[in-house]
Design an enzyme around this catalytic site. Structure first.
Site, PDB file in Angstrom:
ATOM      1  N   GLY A 164      48.334  -9.381  99.393  1.00 18.87           N
ATOM      2  CA  GLY A 164      48.395  -9.300 100.940  1.00 18.87           C
ATOM      3  C   GLY A 164      49.357  -9.969 101.872  1.00 18.87           C
ATOM      4  O   GLY A 164      48.923 -10.019 102.910  1.00 18.87           O
ATOM      5  N   LEU A 203      64.009  -8.385  98.360  1.00 22.87           N
ATOM      6  CA  LEU A 203      64.634  -7.098  98.704  1.00 22.87           C
ATOM      7  C   LEU A 203      64.630  -6.852 100.160  1.00 22.87           C
ATOM      8  O   LEU A 203      63.410  -6.812 100.583  1.00 22.87           O
ATOM      9  CB  LEU A 203      63.928  -6.278  97.785  1.00 22.87           C
ATOM     10  CG  LEU A 203      64.061  -6.349  96.409  1.00 22.87           C
ATOM     11  CD1 LEU A 203      63.349  -5.329  95.541  1.00 22.87           C
ATOM     12  CD2 LEU A 203      65.673  -6.599  95.664  1.00 22.87           C
ATOM     13  N   ARG A 291      41.928  -1.925  89.860  1.00 23.00           N
ATOM     14  CA  ARG A 291      40.843  -1.406  90.368  1.00 23.00           C
ATOM     15  C   ARG A 291      41.118   0.204  90.889  1.00 23.00           C
ATOM     16  O   ARG A 291      42.347   0.456  90.855  1.00 23.00           O
ATOM     17  CB  ARG A 291      40.435  -2.142  91.700  1.00 23.00           C
ATOM     18  CG  ARG A 291      41.332  -2.015  93.003  1.00 23.00           C
ATOM     19  CD  ARG A 291      41.250  -2.567  93.953  1.00 23.00           C
ATOM     20  NE  ARG A 291      42.434  -2.282  94.973  1.00 23.00           N
ATOM     21  CZ  ARG A 291      43.410  -3.002  95.232  1.00 23.00           C
ATOM     22  NH1 ARG A 291      43.888  -3.986  94.323  1.00 23.00           N
ATOM     23  NH2 ARG A 291      44.289  -2.688  96.158  1.00 23.00           N
TER      24      ARG A 291
END
Ligand code: MV4
Length: 446
Positions: A164, A203, A291
């Site tokens: 996150g 990147l 998940r």
């Protein structure tokens, strides 16, 4: 096959799992907080158990309460959905130890993939291309100096337990490395209780492309091609599409096979996603999600496969019936995440839904737990509906997306529907010309 599945989640994903269960002849148990007594997932389930007060830590994250609910209702299995306990290796292990099937991978592989250093290492060994970087964790800022020089600036320092975007620091010049290293490590300790960091080449303008796999834990694995999830704001995905609009067919087949082979090699079980950064026609693995994902419907629409049903069949010990040669991409799909938020400021907008009209027609799917008269509680994620459209071509799907957004009505609260309407009319989006930073500037300027 299972007789009864407990769904350890709420909202649209709880409905999604319920629907798969009912179509398989499985009865369902909903769990809910006191704030969710009137929620749709509770109304639809065959049984329901209140597991605690509104705060997620006391209800949807309350492992003893959820296990008690499974025990008293005699559930055979638990599906964790996404978020909450879905990637908690400890939860998966405890569920299995209670003789209840966890509808997901083994707790060991959840733990491995939760440690980004261990995940990268496992992938490298399985032949998956990874972002160039440190060989494992970097212990001190002094150790980082030659490693970063070797990788070449700019570099990025990341938390091993992260995700996150938290505990991530981009470093442009050697003189900034020490402070960035210490900040990332401090943030990692504060945020995840683990100061371990690693270093990668940064990147600059990649896309976020992820490959869906399904494996049975018995050495059989298939891939369901890729999704482009580059349209994000503050590490929250906003709109996803499948397939990636700029990927050529040879590269698509190659990366899909790499992921399916890696999943088979690892003995992976269940649905999983390989996350990559894609830049200059090259894939670089960053993380694996263990998940079912929010955006799984775009893959279901183009592959005509029920991913949640496959997860359930595999958890029940069935050998996988999917064959790679039978899986083809049919057309194109988009998913708009509709949040109860101000479309300009993105501040949450909980409250009572006055009108709810879901669009319909050919190629339109709405996954939502909303209904008119429902009150969106302020305690949880602001995602309230997913509008998924499918077309034979990307252009047809885009026309359908605009048409469906125009039909959709959610009144009583603010939603991000107007943002999606502006996006669907934007020339760069229409051209598929965007990277992971594009949406931030679109939101700021347009
Ligand atoms: C990167 C990167 C550039 N270079 N790694 C952000 C969240 C985390 N899961 C990985 N992230 C990134 N890792 C390297 N080596 C840029 C990001 C990134 C990003 C990645 C995917 C989608 C949106 C993003 C937004 C900002 C930064």
């Amino acid at each position: 096959m299972f007789k009864k599945v407990l769904i350890a989640n709420r909202g649209e994903i709880a409905l999604r799992i319920h629907r798969a269960c009912k179509e398989m002849g499985i009865s369902t148990v909903a769990v809910h907080s006191t704030a969710d007594s009137n929620a749709m997932h509770v109304r639809l389930a065959d049984e329901s158990v209140c597991i605690g007060p509104p705060t997620a830590a006391d209800s949807y994250l309350n492992i003893p309460a959820i296990l008690s609910a499974a025990t008293v209702t005699d559930a055979d299995a638990i599906h964790p959905g996404y978020g909450f306990l879905s990637e908690n290796a400890n939860f998966a292990r405890i569920v299995e130890e209670h003789g209840i099937a966890f509808i997901g991978p083994s707790s060991d592989l959840i733990a491995t993939m939760g440690d980004k250093v261990a995940a990268k290492d496992a992938m490298k060994r399985a032949g998956v291309p990874v972002v160039p970087g440190s060989d494992g964790a970097v212990k001190t800022a002094a150790d980082a100096v030659p490693i970063a020089a070797d990788i070449g600036y700019p570099v990025i320092v990341k938390a091993a337990s992260g995700g996150g975007g938290r505990g991530m620091k981009v470093v442009q010049r050697p003189e900034d490395l020490e402070s960035a290293f210490n900040m990332a490590s401090t943030e990692a300790l504060a945020g995840f209780g683990d100061a371990t960091v690693y270093i990668e080449k940064f990147l600059g303008q990649p896309r976020h492309v992820e490959v869906q796999v399904i494996a049975d834990g018995k050495g059989n694995a298939v891939h369901l091609f890729e999704r482009d999830c580059s349209l994000q704001r503050k590490h929250q995905k906003v709109l996803e599409e499948a397939p990636c609009p700029i990927l050529d067919e040879a590269t698509r087949q190659r990366i899909g096979k790499v992921c399916a082979d890696a999943a088979a090699n690892l003995g992976y079980r269940s649905a999983g996603t390989f996350e990559f950064l894609f830049e200059n026609d090259e894939f670089y693995f960053i993380e694996m999600n263990t998940r079912v994902q929010v955006e799984h419907p775009v893959t279901e629409m183009i592959c005509d496969i029920d991913i949640v049903a496959e997860m359930i069949r595999i958890a029940a010990g069935e050998e996988m019936s999917l064959r790679q040669d039978d899986i083809r991409i049919n057309g194109h799909a988009f998913e708009c995440r509709i949040n109860a938020e101000d479309p300009e400021t993105f501040t949450p907008s909980p409250g009572r839904i006055v009108e709810f009209h879901a669009p319909g027609g050919l190629g339109v799917r709405v996954d939502s737990a909303l209904y008119a008269g429902y009150s969106i509680p302020p305690y949880y994620d602001s995602l309230v509906a997913k509008l998924i459209v499918h077309g034979r071509t990307r252009d047809e799907a885009l026309m359908r997306l605009r048409r469906a957004l125009g039909e959709m009505v959610v009144s009583g609260v603010s939603t991000t529907i107007p943002l999606h309407q502006r996006l669907a009319d934007n020339p760069s989006f229409i051209a598929g010309d965007y990277d992971i930073h594009w949406l931030e500037s679109f939101v700021a300027t347009d």
